[in-house]
Design an enzyme around this catalytic site. Structure first.
Site, PDB file in Angstrom:
ATOM      1  N   HIS A 320       7.569  -4.257  20.257  1.00 48.30           N
ATOM      2  CA  HIS A 320       8.783  -4.203  21.101  1.00 48.30           C
ATOM      3  C   HIS A 320       8.552  -3.341  22.330  1.00 48.30           C
ATOM      4  O   HIS A 320       7.951  -2.279  22.271  1.00 48.30           O
ATOM      5  CB  HIS A 320      10.037  -3.838  20.320  1.00 48.30           C
ATOM      6  CG  HIS A 320      10.116  -2.436  19.778  1.00 48.30           C
ATOM      7  ND1 HIS A 320      10.540  -1.367  20.533  1.00 48.30           N
ATOM      8  CD2 HIS A 320       9.851  -1.937  18.546  1.00 48.30           C
ATOM      9  CE1 HIS A 320      10.532  -0.273  19.794  1.00 48.30           C
ATOM     10  NE2 HIS A 320      10.109  -0.587  18.579  1.00 48.30           N
ATOM     11  N   ASP A 332       5.977   4.440  19.486  1.00 49.32           N
ATOM     12  CA  ASP A 332       7.092   3.523  19.199  1.00 49.32           C
ATOM     13  C   ASP A 332       7.648   2.978  20.511  1.00 49.32           C
ATOM     14  O   ASP A 332       8.520   3.592  21.098  1.00 49.32           O
ATOM     15  CB  ASP A 332       8.186   4.262  18.416  1.00 49.32           C
ATOM     16  CG  ASP A 332       9.262   3.332  17.918  1.00 49.32           C
ATOM     17  OD1 ASP A 332       9.056   2.107  17.944  1.00 49.32           O
ATOM     18  OD2 ASP A 332      10.329   3.831  17.513  1.00 49.32           O
ATOM     19  N   GLU A 366      14.755  -3.666  20.636  1.00 50.06           N
ATOM     20  CA  GLU A 366      14.675  -3.466  19.194  1.00 50.06           C
ATOM     21  C   GLU A 366      15.438  -2.212  18.784  1.00 50.06           C
ATOM     22  O   GLU A 366      16.133  -2.184  17.771  1.00 50.06           O
ATOM     23  CB  GLU A 366      13.207  -3.353  18.757  1.00 50.06           C
ATOM     24  CG  GLU A 366      12.990  -3.357  17.252  1.00 50.06           C
ATOM     25  CD  GLU A 366      13.081  -1.992  16.593  1.00 50.06           C
ATOM     26  OE1 GLU A 366      13.189  -1.923  15.375  1.00 50.06           O
ATOM     27  OE2 GLU A 366      13.070  -0.973  17.313  1.00 50.06           O
ATOM     28  N   GLU A 367      15.307  -1.164  19.601  1.00 53.24           N
ATOM     29  CA  GLU A 367      15.897   0.122  19.215  1.00 53.24           C
ATOM     30  C   GLU A 367      17.424   0.102  19.202  1.00 53.24           C
ATOM     31  O   GLU A 367      18.043   0.894  18.518  1.00 53.24           O
ATOM     32  CB  GLU A 367      15.417   1.230  20.161  1.00 53.24           C
ATOM     33  CG  GLU A 367      13.917   1.488  20.106  1.00 53.24           C
ATOM     34  CD  GLU A 367      13.443   2.069  18.776  1.00 53.24           C
ATOM     35  OE1 GLU A 367      14.278   2.270  17.876  1.00 53.24           O
ATOM     36  OE2 GLU A 367      12.224   2.303  18.644  1.00 53.24           O
ATOM     37  N   ASP A 394       4.770  -2.261  14.580  1.00 51.55           N
ATOM     38  CA  ASP A 394       5.839  -1.328  14.975  1.00 51.55           C
ATOM     39  C   ASP A 394       5.895  -0.139  14.015  1.00 51.55           C
ATOM     40  O   ASP A 394       6.967   0.286  13.605  1.00 51.55           O
ATOM     41  CB  ASP A 394       7.188  -2.064  15.026  1.00 51.55           C
ATOM     42  CG  ASP A 394       8.297  -1.171  15.573  1.00 51.55           C
ATOM     43  OD1 ASP A 394       7.983  -0.155  16.226  1.00 51.55           O
ATOM     44  OD2 ASP A 394       9.483  -1.487  15.342  1.00 51.55           O
ATOM     45  N   HIS A 465      10.857   8.750  18.037  1.00 51.79           N
ATOM     46  CA  HIS A 465      12.179   8.967  18.659  1.00 51.79           C
ATOM     47  C   HIS A 465      12.364  10.388  19.206  1.00 51.79           C
ATOM     48  O   HIS A 465      13.495  10.846  19.321  1.00 51.79           O
ATOM     49  CB  HIS A 465      13.319   8.638  17.684  1.00 51.79           C
ATOM     50  CG  HIS A 465      13.366   7.197  17.255  1.00 51.79           C
ATOM     51  ND1 HIS A 465      14.387   6.675  16.507  1.00 51.79           N
ATOM     52  CD2 HIS A 465      12.517   6.161  17.480  1.00 51.79           C
ATOM     53  CE1 HIS A 465      14.160   5.383  16.279  1.00 51.79           C
ATOM     54  NE2 HIS A 465      13.022   5.053  16.864  1.00 51.79           N
TER      55      HIS A 465
HETATM   56 ZN   LIG Z   1       9.886   0.693  16.970  1.00 50.55          ZN
END
Ligand SMILES: [Zn+2]
Length: 502
Positions: A320, A332, A366-367, A394, A465
């Protein structure tokens, strides 16, 4: 990556145990496969034990080995990841950088000779604002002082008033403790969910399970807190970092329940507040000023490396493209994009044209709710039968030990000759999983065999994140091992005489 937060969260809130996203129970050892016209005794023994015959010819196996070796030394994936993270930067859905990333990846794929289309998706456009908090009263406070705490707004959070809110903090560890509080105990207060990330579980290889155990509070915390009368909610960060780093991530609201401001607090501050609150009242001043703007138009980038015999049959190789905004989205999931781009790049570089089409997809958003994946599922619904396989990376870019597969049990045996070619990089395990990736989950559920590299998850959730998800966290060798899996597997699925069992 995210887990389908709300479903999981509501299940847990209702008291059921949460299922781990994956089923690591089916661990199969790799086997050597007959690959010469005169099978050795060992080959015949393996054939008796494991049954069947390789779906791929010795020439195809040799091509897989060439692709593997090229992926291990070619700097393309690392260079692409460096550009996405250092040059373009954070790629939050709806942001100018996300659009720039779409344009950049599309242009790179065109330059390789792939057929590129942009697939429109309407995505959330949430913008982070000011996020500050300090304790203004607590047991043992020195007169005239406050104490700063470190937090970050959860994705999709509403704002506090500009001047912020001030209220006592009530601390619980879990849903059970919340439900056990007397009626009205949380009314008008700030509720803190102090649920610790299970670092030991992560260190034993259960990073995803540790994440699943905590993310339910991030997902459903605001709903449960507001339903109990809280005016804001803090959730202990879902991750293993020890450097007072807050971990953001999407949160959820529910129709009919007030939307309250929601933030992730660092593990250290959650522990401190929990300790102070056990001694007496703790009062916090909280300012969060995020904004939710109207949805933006954005795109999945689709790039087809056309098949020579069955161009209509498709193997997806994907990651993603969007990221959170605190770091630059390296683990990520810039890494997933870069290793997927590498699959197409190496086809071009080595002049390989498999029977079926290899379709690179850079999923958008995606997030924030997988809006890009939803657009793809709606657009290609009639064509799922022609999707013969889907791969998504991912779970970072650390050393992969093999391949997760989802679908028929015989997929594992069918893939053994492919896994065998990955044995030299320590990536030959084949593990059956319930799910392989958030963006390809719709395909999995529609019977498309799906796959993911099994990345080492011990450290992934330390950076996930956070502001520390940056390019320097990438180990070039490990990134290339992931690129090797993506490339070899994409080729194997696209060039086998018959499609993967389904
Ligand atoms: Zn991800």
């Amino acid at each position: 990556m995210v887990i389908p937060v709300l479903a999981l969260a509501m299940e847990t809130a209702l008291g059921a145990a949460s299922d781990p996203a994956r089923d690591p129970a089916q661990q199969n050892p790799p086997s050597s496969q007959p690959s010469s016209p005169q099978p050795s005794i060992l080959d015949r023994l393996n054939s008796m034990i494991y049954g069947g015959k390789s779906a791929w010819s010795p020439a195809q196996i040799a091509t897989m080995e060439r692709l593997r070796d090229a992926a291990l030394v070619d700097p393309y994936a690392l260079n692409q990841l460096r550009h996405l993270t250092d040059n373009i930067g954070p790629r939050l859905s709806g942001s100018p950088q996300a659009q720039q990333a779409v344009n950049y990846v599309a242009s790179e794929m065109r330059s390789l000779g792939a057929e590129v289309t942009l697939e429109k998706a309407s995505v959330p456009h949430w913008v982070r604002g000011i996020e500050t908090a300090e304790l203004i009263a607590w047991p043992g406070q020195t007169t005239g002082t406050t104490q700063k705490v470190v937090l970050t707004a959860l994705g999709g959070s509403v704002s506090t008033p500009r001047e912020g809110i001030t209220a006592d903090v009530v601390v619980v560890k879990n849903w059970q403790q919340l439900h056990a509080l007397p009626a009205g105990a949380v009314t008008g207060k700030i509720l803190l969910f102090n649920h610790a990330f299970d670092k030991q579980l992560a260190l034993q290889g259960g990073g995803l399970e540790a994440y699943g155990g905590g993310v339910v509070y991030r997902g459903a915390g605001p709903i449960a807190a507001a339903a109990s009368g809280a005016i804001a909610v803090l959730v202990r960060s879902v991750g293993g970092a020890d450097f007072r780093l807050p971990h953001t991530g999407m949160t959820q609201y529910s129709p009919g329940v007030p939307k309250i401001p929601a933030a992730a607090l660092t593990a250290e501050d959650a522990e401190m507040i929990s300790n102070l609150a056990s001694q007496g009242p703790v009062k916090l001043h909280l300012v969060l000023t995020p904004e939710t703007l109207p949805n933006a138009d954005s795109y999945n980038v689709i790039a087809d490396w056309k098949g020579t015999e069955h161009p209509e049959q498709i193997v997806i190789v994907s990651g993603h493209l969007d990221s959170w905004d605190l770091g630059t989205g390296a683990v990520d999931d810039g890494a997933g994009i870069a290793v997927s781009m590498q699959a197409v790049h190496l086809m071009k570089d080595l002049g390989i044209h498999p029977r079926r089409t290899i379709r690179f997809v850079a999923w958008m958003s995606e997030e924030q709710g997988s809006e890009g994946a939803a657009a793809y599922m709606a657009e290609h619904k009639a064509d799922f039968a022609n999707h013969v396989g889907a791969i998504e990376s991912d779970l970072g870019a650390d050393h992969p030990s093999g391949i997760f597969y989802s679908g028929k049990r015989e997929l594992g045996q069918w893939l053994r000759p492919v896994a065998q070619t990955l044995e030299s990089i320590g990536a030959a395990t084949l593990t059956s999983a319930g799910a392989t990736g958030e963006d390809i989950d719709g395909l999995t559920k529609n019977g498309v065999p799906s796959f993911a590299p099994i990345q080492d998850s011990r450290f992934y959730f330390n950076y996930h994140h956070t502001a520390a998800d940056t390019f320097d966290k990438i180990d070039p060798r490990h990134l290339n091992e992931n690129a090797a899996i993506m490339t070899v597997l994409a080729y194997a699925l696209a060039d086998s005489p018959d499609p993967a069992p389904r």
